[in-house]
Enzyme design. Structure first.
Site, short mmCIF file in Angstrom:
data_model
loop_
_atom_site.label_atom_id
_atom_site.label_comp_id
_atom_site.label_asym_id
_atom_site.label_seq_id
_atom_site.Cartn_x
_atom_site.Cartn_y
_atom_site.Cartn_z
CB CYS A 1 -10.75 23.09 18.70
SG CYS A 1 -11.12 24.66 17.89
CD GLU A 2 -9.18 17.28 19.69
OE1 GLU A 2 -8.40 16.96 20.61
OE2 GLU A 2 -10.40 17.09 19.73
NE ARG B 1 0.90 7.80 7.69
CZ ARG B 1 2.18 8.04 7.92
NH1 ARG B 1 2.71 9.22 7.63
NH2 ARG B 1 2.97 7.12 8.41
N GLY C 1 0.85 -1.19 0.00
CA GLY C 1 0.00 0.00 0.00
C GLY C 1 0.88 1.23 0.00
CE1 TYR D 1 -1.27 4.58 12.82
CE2 TYR D 1 -1.06 5.81 10.80
CZ TYR D 1 -1.68 4.84 11.54
OH TYR D 1 -2.69 4.12 10.98
C1 LIG Z 1 -2.59 -2.37 5.74
C2 LIG Z 1 -2.38 -3.69 5.13
C3 LIG Z 1 -1.55 -3.84 4.02
C4 LIG Z 1 -0.76 -2.70 3.41
O1 LIG Z 1 0.27 -2.31 4.24
P1 LIG Z 1 1.37 -1.24 3.70
O2 LIG Z 1 2.25 -1.01 4.85
O3 LIG Z 1 0.63 -0.03 3.29
O4 LIG Z 1 2.08 -1.89 2.56
C5 LIG Z 1 -1.45 -5.09 3.44
N1 LIG Z 1 -2.12 -6.15 3.95
C6 LIG Z 1 -2.92 -6.06 5.03
C7 LIG Z 1 -3.62 -7.25 5.54
C8 LIG Z 1 -3.07 -4.82 5.66
O5 LIG Z 1 -3.86 -4.73 6.73
#
Ligand SMILES: *Cc1c(COP(=O)(O)O)cnc(C)c1O
Length: 422
Positions: free
Chosen positions: A345-346, A313, A276, A317
């Protein structure tokens, strides 16, 4: 590498100057680069065995324009809800390239996925296995299944994006795997096809991947000896990206691919990957305008018109995002230390603390980098703020791929009950 750079003094996405987009679209907005998405997909796929299925993780960026760009390159989709499944299909991704992950699939989602004929279900628990079996039998179908195994490997990433240790809710504990496969084999609505693993996200070291994949490889052999047909290994996503240019870079896809090839050698399995962030993070920026420069006693705040509702994010995180002014600074320009904050407002509505930037004035534009993954997908309308618009660029062309809601559209989502009318 990405296709965002200064051109004629203005930070641009491919051939489109972002200040022009700001005029046309308004701020804040996300801007994605097609060439960058395509490049990242190409480099990743070229590093892997040719018959691998690369199922883009839709939860990282589910915009139809992005999904369609990747789908045309040959990408499948990794979905974690019925909504994501429908989005992937709406973007033209074939059902037989879709894998369905997630710990809480409902029966309705299972029905939808079986009716569509998806490639596989990554099942995360025995109760889910029973539910899927029942749904499949009722539909006169068999569900192709991998079991997501939790290899109990620490991915050494941020606690909130670690998924492969026994402390997390994900997957079936490694020690129970044989038993779970034994159970699955007895279910007539289930067809075991392989093993799935995903140990976390933003992983910047190959060692935890290798440890996890080795365990999966050993398990494949054990399960085959037990009589199961293990023909696929889904190795998940999780490869990290550089968020800071001059930091220790994460492993490049070629090194990852070489390691995967080495570790899975001789297993004779089709490999599935679910990247992702690697594909999308550095293919997107969030463009925002400075509203005020506020000088406090201890700090100077740069108050911008994007907020944590647009990009959560940093708050969620503690993530780092580089910030660049759209107007190219003159070399050696003085730097001012700012806390870059949004209007929400945080106290946690903070994009960057104590960040040295060229001096900025109200009205100036900046781009928050590495915002293409886990950005717009996590947006909300907190503080009744319509989330940022989304724009996709391709060479000199651009298109709004998600319009900003008007206040009226946002308000129209609520309904006043009859007893309060009049
Ligand atoms: C979030 C997720 C991904 C993607 O993770 P990336 O770090 O964005 O590559 C792939 N597989 C599962 C099951 C996920 O929950």
């Amino acid at each position: 590498m990405n296709f965002f750079s200064y051109k004629d003094g203005i930070y641009s996405a491919e051939d489109v100057p972002l200040d022009r987009l700001a005029e046309e679209v308004g701020t804040p907005f996300y801007c994605y680069s097609s060439a960058t998405l395509e490049r990242h997909y190409r480099i990743f796929s070229q590093a892997l065995p040719a018959d691998s299925l690369i199922a883009f993780s839709v939860k990282a960026n589910g915009n139809l324009g992005v999904l369609k760009t990747l789908g045309r390159m040959g990408a499948g989709a990794d979905v974690v809800s019925g909504g994501e499944l429908k989005k992937a299909r709406a973007a033209g991704i074939a059902a037989d390239k879709i894998v369905f992950s997630g710990v809480g699939k409902t029966k309705e989602e299972m029905q939808l996925a079986l009716a569509e004929g998806i490639f596989q279900f990554n099942v995360e628990s025995e109760p889910e296995l029973d539910a899927l079996n029942a749904v499949a039998l009722a539909m006169g179908k068999q569900a192709p299944v991998t079991l997501r195994i939790n290899p109990d490997v620490d991915a050494k990433t941020h606690a909130k994006i670690t998924t492969g240790t026994s402390e997390t809710k994900f997957g079936i504990p490694f020690a129970h795997a044989r038993e779970a496969y034994g159970t699955a084999a007895k279910l007539k609505g289930i067809a075991i096809v392989g093993i799935d693993v995903h140990i976390g996200s933003q992983i910047t070291d190959l060692a935890p991947f290798e440890a996890a994949f080795r365990r999966v490889g050993e398990l494949a052999q054990t399960l085959r000896a037990d009589g199961h047909a293990i023909t696929r290994l889904d190795l998940g996503g999780g490869l990290g990206v550089p968020y800071i240019e001059d930091n220790q870079p994460p492993p490049d896809p070629a090194a990852y691919g070489a390691m995967v090839t080495r570790v899975t050698k001789g297993l004779d399995c089709r490999l599935i990957f679910e990247p992702g962030r690697l594909i999308a993070a550095n293919a997107g920026v969030l463009v925002t305008r400075v509203i005020y420069v506020k000088r406090g006693d201890a700090k100077t705040f740069l108050i911008v018109d994007a907020g944590m509702n647009d990009l959560i994010r940093p708050a969620l995180y503690d993530s780092h995002h580089e910030i660049v002014p759209l107007r190219e600074p003159v070399p050696g320009a003085d730097r001012v230390t700012y806390d870059v904050v949004g209007p929400v407002c945080e106290t946690s509505d903070l994009f960057a603390g104590a960040r040295a930037l060229p001096e900025l004035k109200p009205g100036d534009l900046v781009a928050i980098q590495s915002a293409g993954a886990y950005g717009a997908v996590m947006a909300s309308s907190y503080n009744a703020r319509p989330p940022a618009a989304e724009v996709l660029v391709r060479g000199p062309e651009w298109a709004i791929v998600r319009a900003r809601l008007t206040h009226e559209q946002l308000i129209a989502q609520d309904h006043i009950p009859d007893w309060l009318v009049g």
